[in-house]
Design a protein around this motif. Structure first.
Motif, short mmCIF file in Angstrom:
data_model
loop_
_atom_site.label_atom_id
_atom_site.label_comp_id
_atom_site.label_asym_id
_atom_site.label_seq_id
_atom_site.Cartn_x
_atom_site.Cartn_y
_atom_site.Cartn_z
N GLY A 197 0.82 -1.22 0.00
CA GLY A 197 0.00 0.00 0.00
C GLY A 197 0.85 1.26 0.00
O GLY A 197 0.54 2.24 -0.69
N ALA A 198 1.96 1.25 0.76
CA ALA A 198 2.87 2.40 0.79
C ALA A 198 3.50 2.61 -0.58
O ALA A 198 3.64 3.75 -1.05
N ALA A 199 3.88 1.52 -1.26
CA ALA A 199 4.45 1.62 -2.61
C ALA A 199 3.41 2.14 -3.60
O ALA A 199 3.74 2.94 -4.49
N GLU A 200 2.16 1.73 -3.45
CA GLU A 200 1.10 2.24 -4.33
C GLU A 200 0.89 3.73 -4.12
O GLU A 200 0.69 4.48 -5.08
N ARG A 201 0.93 4.19 -2.88
CA ARG A 201 0.78 5.62 -2.61
C ARG A 201 1.95 6.41 -3.22
O ARG A 201 1.74 7.48 -3.80
N LEU A 202 3.16 5.87 -3.12
CA LEU A 202 4.31 6.53 -3.73
C LEU A 202 4.15 6.57 -5.25
O LEU A 202 4.37 7.60 -5.89
N ARG A 203 3.75 5.45 -5.84
CA ARG A 203 3.51 5.40 -7.29
C ARG A 203 2.51 6.46 -7.73
O ARG A 203 2.73 7.20 -8.69
N ASP A 204 1.41 6.58 -6.99
CA ASP A 204 0.37 7.55 -7.34
C ASP A 204 0.88 8.98 -7.19
O ASP A 204 0.53 9.85 -7.99
N ARG A 205 1.69 9.21 -6.17
CA ARG A 205 2.27 10.54 -5.97
C ARG A 205 3.21 10.87 -7.13
O ARG A 205 3.21 11.99 -7.65
N LEU A 206 4.02 9.90 -7.55
CA LEU A 206 4.92 10.13 -8.68
C LEU A 206 4.14 10.40 -9.96
O LEU A 206 4.51 11.28 -10.74
N ALA A 207 3.06 9.68 -10.17
CA ALA A 207 2.23 9.88 -11.37
C ALA A 207 1.61 11.27 -11.37
O ALA A 207 1.52 11.92 -12.42
N ALA A 208 1.19 11.74 -10.21
CA ALA A 208 0.55 13.05 -10.12
C ALA A 208 1.57 14.18 -10.25
O ALA A 208 1.29 15.21 -10.87
N ASP A 209 2.76 14.00 -9.68
CA ASP A 209 3.75 15.08 -9.62
C ASP A 209 4.74 15.08 -10.77
O ASP A 209 5.32 16.10 -11.08
N GLY A 210 4.99 13.93 -11.36
CA GLY A 210 5.85 13.86 -12.53
C GLY A 210 7.34 13.90 -12.31
O GLY A 210 8.09 14.00 -13.26
N GLY A 211 7.81 13.87 -11.09
CA GLY A 211 9.25 13.83 -10.89
C GLY A 211 9.73 14.76 -9.81
O GLY A 211 8.96 15.28 -9.02
N PRO A 212 11.05 15.00 -9.80
CA PRO A 212 11.64 15.77 -8.72
C PRO A 212 11.27 17.24 -8.75
O PRO A 212 10.93 17.78 -9.80
N VAL A 213 11.35 17.87 -7.59
CA VAL A 213 11.05 19.28 -7.46
C VAL A 213 12.05 20.11 -8.24
O VAL A 213 11.70 21.04 -8.96
N ASP A 214 13.32 19.76 -8.11
CA ASP A 214 14.40 20.57 -8.68
C ASP A 214 15.42 19.66 -9.35
O ASP A 214 16.57 19.63 -8.94
N GLY A 215 15.00 18.92 -10.36
CA GLY A 215 15.88 17.96 -11.00
C GLY A 215 16.95 18.63 -11.85
O GLY A 215 16.83 19.80 -12.22
N PRO A 216 18.00 17.88 -12.18
CA PRO A 216 19.08 18.43 -12.99
C PRO A 216 18.71 18.64 -14.45
O PRO A 216 19.42 19.34 -15.17
N TRP A 217 17.61 18.03 -14.90
CA TRP A 217 17.18 18.17 -16.28
C TRP A 217 15.70 18.53 -16.28
O TRP A 217 14.95 18.11 -15.41
N PRO A 218 15.28 19.29 -17.29
CA PRO A 218 13.85 19.59 -17.36
C PRO A 218 13.06 18.33 -17.70
O PRO A 218 13.55 17.46 -18.41
N GLY A 219 11.87 18.22 -17.16
CA GLY A 219 11.02 17.08 -17.44
C GLY A 219 10.36 17.24 -18.79
O GLY A 219 10.69 18.17 -19.52
N PRO A 220 9.49 16.36 -19.14
CA PRO A 220 9.02 15.26 -18.30
C PRO A 220 10.04 14.12 -18.25
O PRO A 220 10.82 13.93 -19.17
#
Length: 132
Positions: free
Chosen positions: A33-56
């Motif tokens: 369940g914790a992994a599913e919540r993380l997966r859903d958060r990643l799907a909603a947010d699309g990645g890091p706040v301040d990544g070294p490369w522009p997304g997606p």
């Protein structure tokens, strides 16, 4: 097709066990369940706040142990490690073949391994804390 005008999306590899374990919210009672919540958060947010490369980013969530069985969703591919999640993450980083690759983990040994493969690393705090 990847060209100079359309380069490959950066690869984001997320150490599911390490990221989930970084917040003492009772995850140990329901690892899947914790992994599913993380997966859903990643799907909603699309990645890091301040990544070294522009997304997606192309996002791959690596799960292991009792977190196995989590399905992929649009925007996040879930990769199940047959054994060590760290070994699978290191393999995926090695197979990025020069493609920009960011690994989210706080595990020092894993960081060393993936940096040797040319990946960059960020800790779990690099991910947004919003919930879908």
């Amino acid at each position: 097709m990847d060209t100079e005008e359309n380069p490959p999306r950066p690869l984001l590899l997320v150490d599911g066990a390490n990221v989930v374990g970084s917040v003492p919210d009772g995850w140990w009672r329901d690892r899947r369940g914790a992994a599913e919540r993380l997966r859903d958060r990643l799907a909603a947010d699309g990645g890091p706040v301040d990544g070294p490369w522009p997304g997606p980013y192309e996002i791959v969530l690596v799960v292991e142990g009792r977190a196995r069985g989590v399905a992929s969703v649009p925007g996040v591919r879930v990769a199940e490690a047959a054994g060590s999640g760290d070994d699978l993450i290191a393999e995926l980083a090695r197979n990025a073949h020069g493609r920009p690759c960011l690994v989210i983990t706080a595990d020092r040994e894993l960081r060393r391994r993936v940096e040797e493969a040319g990946a960059r690393c960020a800790g779990p705090r690099a991910l947004p804390r919003t919930t879908p």
